[in-house]
Structure formats: C-alpha cells, structure tokens
Design a protein around this motif. Structure first.
Motif, PDB file in Angstrom:
ATOM      1  N   GLU A 120       0.849  -1.195   0.000  1.00  0.00           N
ATOM      2  CA  GLU A 120       0.000   0.000   0.000  1.00  0.00           C
ATOM      3  C   GLU A 120       0.881   1.240   0.000  1.00  0.00           C
ATOM      4  O   GLU A 120       2.071   1.184   0.332  1.00  0.00           O
ATOM      5  N   LEU A 121       0.285   2.367  -0.406  1.00  0.00           N
ATOM      6  CA  LEU A 121       1.013   3.627  -0.347  1.00  0.00           C
ATOM      7  C   LEU A 121       1.343   3.952   1.106  1.00  0.00           C
ATOM      8  O   LEU A 121       0.573   3.649   2.010  1.00  0.00           O
ATOM      9  N   HIS A 122       2.480   4.575   1.305  1.00  0.00           N
ATOM     10  CA  HIS A 122       2.910   4.866   2.666  1.00  0.00           C
ATOM     11  C   HIS A 122       2.017   5.912   3.329  1.00  0.00           C
ATOM     12  O   HIS A 122       1.643   6.915   2.715  1.00  0.00           O
ATOM     13  N   LYS A 123       1.711   5.660   4.581  1.00  0.00           N
ATOM     14  CA  LYS A 123       0.933   6.612   5.376  1.00  0.00           C
ATOM     15  C   LYS A 123       1.812   7.401   6.330  1.00  0.00           C
ATOM     16  O   LYS A 123       1.380   8.387   6.928  1.00  0.00           O
ATOM     17  N   LEU A 124       3.072   6.970   6.491  1.00  0.00           N
ATOM     18  CA  LEU A 124       4.008   7.628   7.405  1.00  0.00           C
ATOM     19  C   LEU A 124       5.425   7.478   6.875  1.00  0.00           C
ATOM     20  O   LEU A 124       5.854   6.375   6.539  1.00  0.00           O
ATOM     21  N   LEU A 125       6.131   8.598   6.786  1.00  0.00           N
ATOM     22  CA  LEU A 125       7.551   8.593   6.449  1.00  0.00           C
ATOM     23  C   LEU A 125       8.289   9.531   7.400  1.00  0.00           C
ATOM     24  O   LEU A 125       7.668  10.294   8.146  1.00  0.00           O
ATOM     25  N   PHE A 126       9.628   9.488   7.329  1.00  0.00           N
ATOM     26  CA  PHE A 126      10.438  10.197   8.321  1.00  0.00           C
ATOM     27  C   PHE A 126      11.402  11.158   7.626  1.00  0.00           C
ATOM     28  O   PHE A 126      12.164  10.759   6.737  1.00  0.00           O
ATOM     29  N   ALA A 127      11.378  12.408   8.041  1.00  0.00           N
ATOM     30  CA  ALA A 127      12.179  13.450   7.403  1.00  0.00           C
ATOM     31  C   ALA A 127      13.458  13.720   8.176  1.00  0.00           C
ATOM     32  O   ALA A 127      13.477  13.720   9.412  1.00  0.00           O
ATOM     33  N   ILE A 128      14.514  13.970   7.431  1.00  0.00           N
ATOM     34  CA  ILE A 128      15.778  14.415   8.000  1.00  0.00           C
ATOM     35  C   ILE A 128      16.005  15.870   7.605  1.00  0.00           C
ATOM     36  O   ILE A 128      15.329  16.405   6.709  1.00  0.00           O
ATOM     37  N   ASP A 129      16.955  16.501   8.279  1.00  0.00           N
ATOM     38  CA  ASP A 129      17.352  17.862   7.920  1.00  0.00           C
ATOM     39  C   ASP A 129      18.687  17.883   7.193  1.00  0.00           C
ATOM     40  O   ASP A 129      19.034  18.874   6.552  1.00  0.00           O
ATOM     41  N   SER A 130      19.451  16.795   7.316  1.00  0.00           N
ATOM     42  CA  SER A 130      20.721  16.663   6.601  1.00  0.00           C
ATOM     43  C   SER A 130      21.050  15.186   6.506  1.00  0.00           C
ATOM     44  O   SER A 130      20.551  14.366   7.293  1.00  0.00           O
ATOM     45  N   PHE A 131      21.910  14.833   5.564  1.00  0.00           N
ATOM     46  CA  PHE A 131      22.266  13.429   5.395  1.00  0.00           C
ATOM     47  C   PHE A 131      23.203  12.938   6.493  1.00  0.00           C
ATOM     48  O   PHE A 131      23.359  11.730   6.679  1.00  0.00           O
ATOM     49  N   ASP A 132      23.802  13.865   7.238  1.00  0.00           N
ATOM     50  CA  ASP A 132      24.575  13.445   8.408  1.00  0.00           C
ATOM     51  C   ASP A 132      23.692  12.694   9.400  1.00  0.00           C
ATOM     52  O   ASP A 132      24.172  11.823  10.129  1.00  0.00           O
ATOM     53  N   GLN A 133      22.403  13.012   9.429  1.00  0.00           N
ATOM     54  CA  GLN A 133      21.494  12.368  10.377  1.00  0.00           C
ATOM     55  C   GLN A 133      21.367  10.870  10.122  1.00  0.00           C
ATOM     56  O   GLN A 133      21.296  10.080  11.069  1.00  0.00           O
ATOM     57  N   ILE A 134      21.302  10.462   8.859  1.00  0.00           N
ATOM     58  CA  ILE A 134      21.142   9.027   8.606  1.00  0.00           C
ATOM     59  C   ILE A 134      22.432   8.286   8.930  1.00  0.00           C
ATOM     60  O   ILE A 134      22.394   7.129   9.377  1.00  0.00           O
ATOM     61  N   TYR A 135      23.567   8.938   8.726  1.00  0.00           N
ATOM     62  CA  TYR A 135      24.833   8.313   9.092  1.00  0.00           C
ATOM     63  C   TYR A 135      24.931   8.194  10.612  1.00  0.00           C
ATOM     64  O   TYR A 135      25.349   7.159  11.153  1.00  0.00           O
ATOM     65  N   ASP A 136      24.523   9.244  11.321  1.00  0.00           N
ATOM     66  CA  ASP A 136      24.522   9.186  12.780  1.00  0.00           C
ATOM     67  C   ASP A 136      23.590   8.079  13.278  1.00  0.00           C
ATOM     68  O   ASP A 136      23.910   7.358  14.229  1.00  0.00           O
ATOM     69  N   ALA A 137      22.412   7.945  12.644  1.00  0.00           N
ATOM     70  CA  ALA A 137      21.467   6.901  13.037  1.00  0.00           C
ATOM     71  C   ALA A 137      22.069   5.518  12.799  1.00  0.00           C
ATOM     72  O   ALA A 137      21.876   4.600  13.610  1.00  0.00           O
ATOM     73  N   MET A 138      22.816   5.357  11.715  1.00  0.00           N
ATOM     74  CA  MET A 138      23.452   4.072  11.427  1.00  0.00           C
ATOM     75  C   MET A 138      24.500   3.739  12.468  1.00  0.00           C
ATOM     76  O   MET A 138      24.602   2.598  12.933  1.00  0.00           O
TER      77      MET A 138
END
Length: 250
Positions: A220-238
C-alpha cells in the motif's frame, strides 16, 4: 570497474549487453523518465538532482552502467555492478560494503510501467544511483553494508532493514522549508512521490527509535515517512544502530 572477487556475490555478477536493448525499450525508458522527472525537478532533493547530472543519466535512452561507473567511481568510489536479479542478503551486503551497487539490467514492459514487484534498471539506476554521488550518503551506504554483512541474527537484520527502507528506499528531507524526496522508491514511483508531495502521507522527524519500531508495508502507499534535515542524520542513526546491535540492544 573493480575486479576483486566477492565470494557471496560473484555468482550473480553479469555483463550488461547494452547492444541487446531494443528501440522499444529505450522508448519505454524515455516515457518512464518523462512521467516523473518534471515533478522531481520541483520535489526531489537537490543532492539527487545534482547526482543525476554528475553520473550523466540520459532522459531518452537506457543507462550504460560502465559509463555511469566511470563518472561515479572517481568521485565516491561507488560503481553500478550489473547483476542477474534479486540477491540473497549476504551477497547484497557484501556488495554494498565494497561500494558496488547491485544493478539489474532488465527493464519493465510497457504494460508494467506503473509498477513492477521486482526492481528493474529504472528503479536501480534512476532511483538509487544519483544519490551515490553524494559523499555522506555514499559513506553511509557502505557502512550499512559492512555492519549488516557481519550480522547473522535475522531479527537484528530486520530492524536494520527498516532503517534502510525509511532512508535509502523511502527517505525524505527538509530543504528550503519544503519536503523533498530522495529515497529510490519515491523517486522511481510516480504514485508514491505524488502521495508524499500532495500531503497524503504523514511526515515525522526521523528518530532511530521510531524507525526501528515501524514495520515495513509493501502492499500500500505509505501513510508515514520520516524526514531528515541533513544526510549526516542518517549516518549518525546508522552508527547508533551499530552500537546498539553490538551491545545486543537493538
């Protein structure tokens, strides 16, 4: 193109026979691009649009993976390696850890332009590869592959798969006060992208805890997604996910 042997992935690595593509296939590629690119010029992250130019993607003909890799590899060390199809997890992670993105070479038919259940070259190259020209994203993706390649616990890998899903596949970012798309599943799907930019999907700030607790739904189409403010955030999350996994607390 790199030539090192990848033990798990090697049986799946093939050669792209570019001359085998038909004029009809080039025309389907052009139509797929034309359906989404005008909207992406307005709604895609600037890093995606810059990457599109950097790797030399053409709007009217299928991509030549060797040519793309020749432009990409000197920039971030990544290349697009042709594979025969869906890879088992160990092979997939091994390739990411080596900065070799497994890329299918087949293209959906005209009858399946709206959706194909299995990734094709449009999803893999048009959707994914432009982001590999961005240094932080490129480093994050390699790190993700390296961490996952060392894990055998299926429950942990499922949790880490959610981080991949809500960033690499269906990631959004705030830029200039607007929500922009960068995940390949949004970039390569007109329906998913429209769902996001039209307000049909709730957007929350990305936090590792919520991402890890949010199951993936593919029907199904997504009902919830998650926004970042910079790509450093996804690296920090990893990095934080890796620390938790190593302590057995993911």
């Amino acid at each position: 193109m790199r030539t090192e042997v990848l033990s798990a992935a090697e049986p799946y690595i093939i050669r792209q026979d570019y001359t085998a593509y038909t004029q009809e296939q080039h025309a389907v590629w052009a139509e797929l691009v034309e359906r989404v690119y005008p909207e992406l010029e307005k709604h895609a992250a600037r890093e995606y649009l810059e990457g599109f130019q950097i790797i030399g993607l053409q709007r009217d003909c299928l991509p030549h993976l060797g040519s793309i890799s020749a432009r990409l590899e000197p920039r971030t060390g990544w290349n697009s390696t042709p594979v025969s199809g869906f890879l088992p997890a160990p092979a997939f992670f091994e390739m990411l850890a080596s900065r070799r993105f497994p890329t299918t070479t087949w293209l959906r038919s005209r009858e399946s332009m709206e959706y194909t259940p299995e990734p094709d070259i449009f999803h893999d190259v048009f959707g994914h590869v432009p982001m590999h020209a961005h240094a932080v994203f490129a480093d994050f993706l390699e790190h993700y592959g390296r961490v996952c390649a060392a894990i055998s616990d299926s429950a942990v890998l499922e949790k880490l798969g959610r981080l991949f899903w809500y960033t690499v596949e269906f990631g959004v970012i705030r830029q200039s006060g607007e929500i922009k798309v960068y995940g390949s599943g949004l970039i390569s799907s007109h329906g998913e992208c429209t769902n996001v930019v039209s307000g049909g999907c709730a957007i929350r700030d990305l936090t590792l805890d919520e991402v890890l607790q949010t199951p993936v739904k593919v029907d199904e189409l997504h009902k919830l997604l998650f926004a970042i403010d910079s790509f450093d955030q996804i690296y920090d999350a990893m990095r934080e996910a890796e620390r938790r996994a190593m302590r057995g607390r993911l």
